[in-house]
Design an enzyme around this catalytic site. Sequence first.
Site, PDB file in Angstrom:
ATOM      1  N   GLU A   1      59.054   2.862 -25.674  1.00 43.36           N
ATOM      2  CA  GLU A   1      57.759   1.620 -26.747  1.00 43.36           C
ATOM      3  C   GLU A   1      57.888  -0.066 -26.298  1.00 43.36           C
ATOM      4  OE1 GLU A   1      60.197   1.961 -30.544  1.00 43.36           O
ATOM      5  OE2 GLU A   1      58.948   0.437 -30.613  1.00 43.36           O
TER       6      GLU A   1
ATOM      7  N   ASP B   1      74.904  10.078 -22.455  1.00 39.02           N
ATOM      8  CA  ASP B   1      74.050  11.052 -24.077  1.00 39.02           C
ATOM      9  C   ASP B   1      73.779  10.562 -25.056  1.00 39.02           C
ATOM     10  OD1 ASP B   1      73.609  13.495 -25.777  1.00 39.02           O
ATOM     11  OD2 ASP B   1      75.842  14.429 -25.335  1.00 39.02           O
TER      12      ASP B   1
ATOM     13  N   HIS C   1      53.762  -6.069 -31.012  1.00 43.66           N
ATOM     14  CA  HIS C   1      53.484  -4.806 -30.379  1.00 43.66           C
ATOM     15  C   HIS C   1      51.967  -4.535 -30.160  1.00 43.66           C
ATOM     16  CE1 HIS C   1      56.867  -1.927 -32.993  1.00 43.66           C
ATOM     17  NE2 HIS C   1      57.108  -3.132 -32.087  1.00 43.66           N
TER      18      HIS C   1
ATOM     19  N   LYS D   1      67.390   1.758 -36.767  1.00 47.78           N
ATOM     20  CA  LYS D   1      66.492   1.966 -35.261  1.00 47.78           C
ATOM     21  C   LYS D   1      65.987   1.587 -34.460  1.00 47.78           C
ATOM     22  CE  LYS D   1      62.223   3.639 -33.508  1.00 47.78           C
ATOM     23  NZ  LYS D   1      61.460   3.180 -33.001  1.00 47.78           N
TER      24      LYS D   1
HETATM   25  C1  MEV Z   1      60.469  -0.369 -34.498  1.00 48.47           C
HETATM   26  O1  MEV Z   1      60.987   0.188 -33.114  1.00 48.47           O
HETATM   27  C2  MEV Z   1      61.916  -1.085 -34.817  1.00 48.47           C
HETATM   28  C3  MEV Z   1      61.666  -2.240 -35.360  1.00 48.47           C
HETATM   29  O2  MEV Z   1      61.027  -1.604 -36.901  1.00 48.47           O
HETATM   30  C4  MEV Z   1      63.321  -2.583 -35.705  1.00 48.47           C
HETATM   31  C5  MEV Z   1      62.961  -3.518 -37.263  1.00 48.47           C
HETATM   32  O3  MEV Z   1      62.351  -3.086 -38.064  1.00 48.47           O
HETATM   33  O4  MEV Z   1      64.473  -3.865 -37.272  1.00 48.47           O
HETATM   34  C6  MEV Z   1      61.117  -3.760 -35.368  1.00 48.47           C
END
Ligand code: MEV
Length: 442
Positions: free
Chosen positions: A86, A296, A393, A280
Amino acid sequence: MSQRRISGFSKKSQQEKTAWLVTQYLSEFPEAKSLFDTYRHPDLKRQQRHDDFIENALTNYYLPYAVAPNFNINGTLYALPMAIEESSVIAAASNAAKFWLDRGGFKAEVLGTEKNGQVHFNYFGKKSVLTSFFAEIKSELIASIAALEKNMKSRGGGLIDISCIDKTEALEGYYQLHLRFETKDAMGANFINSCLEQVATTFEAKAATYAPFISNDSFPEVVMSILSNFVPECRVKASVSCPLESLTFGDMDGQIFAEKFVRAIAIAHADPRRAVTHNKGIMNGIDAVVLATGNDFRAVEAGVHAYASCDGKYQSLTHARIENDQFHFWMEIPLALGTVGGLTSLHPLANLSMQILQQPDAETLMQIVAVAGLAQNFAAVKSLVTTGIQKGHMKMHLMNILSQLEASPDEKKETITYFDDKVISHSAVTSYVKSLRKKASS
Ligand code: MEV
């Protein structure tokens, strides 16, 4: 259809497997064979090492490997190795590391190192009979794993205890032997599973000759024996704190930033939909280091998300508060990691990661990984409550689009400059690169 059914596939050579796959599934993709071949390592010994990890290996699947420097963790400066695809993760980790470097760094502490596993069994007889049986044979169950435990014991680990747990409220006739382990610097999955299987065998053998079971014609019957990836007793805490005034960003005052940040964390506690995305983002940092160190990541993911639901509702793993003009941000997570055995020593790059981290023991690695997660979450939430994440991003995404378009170094340079103050989209970048190419060819 019938030609695609194959037996004895695993016995074929890598070349035969590749040829079969190309013929059966990739006939319309002429580059397939050369792609498989190109991604194999030219040094046969090195390639063999990778082929040996799994069955039916054809080639290697590359992921970018990077470091995020400037992580001050308990006063030691680390460059964190990270394997991830990513685009914005490494930049975010590096920014967060630099930010906290000037504000006292990250603190981390291990809260426990205990792992566990269960022998799950059926028993429909009298509970009191089972309880007496277990009390009678417990020491024999422990004795039966003496040989398996020998090495682990010499390293200070081994079985901590076995208990027999009544789970019949959850499922009729369901009991389990719950075994707790200390595995020191090993993740311990193989060790734990071997012990569990031996204990299960001993348990059933002893049960078969136990008179009260025989007279009641009701025996415990093992269903399965397996470690648990839910390890709340193997937990680590990572934290940062600083005065509110040092949280000022551009024209956003520190107090306002901190309040927005704390609110964002509260939202991730209140709403599971937000919590999943929030967590995430934490796992972006955690998985990348876990993967780079040959650990792992599926086990870690499963355990961490279960922990996030511990209170009966899926929630944020991180916490934040403002107290006496100080901003506090922290996280506690379960992490079962190893620094010896497994892929950590077999995969040359996992081994290199361990060298970069100065050969940490498992507890130090737990601290480092937890900090990677906290840093990633700080960076994400900071972006979300200030500029939004798309700006950063899309800058990184621009590089991916340029790679897809096979842009030359000059085209990349010109496109990056051009989009510095413009909205990046796939179509806008494509048409700009096309216009550059048209100009160059005219
Ligand atoms: C993207 O990989 C992760 C985010 O969506 C985490 C979040 O929203 O806190 C930017």
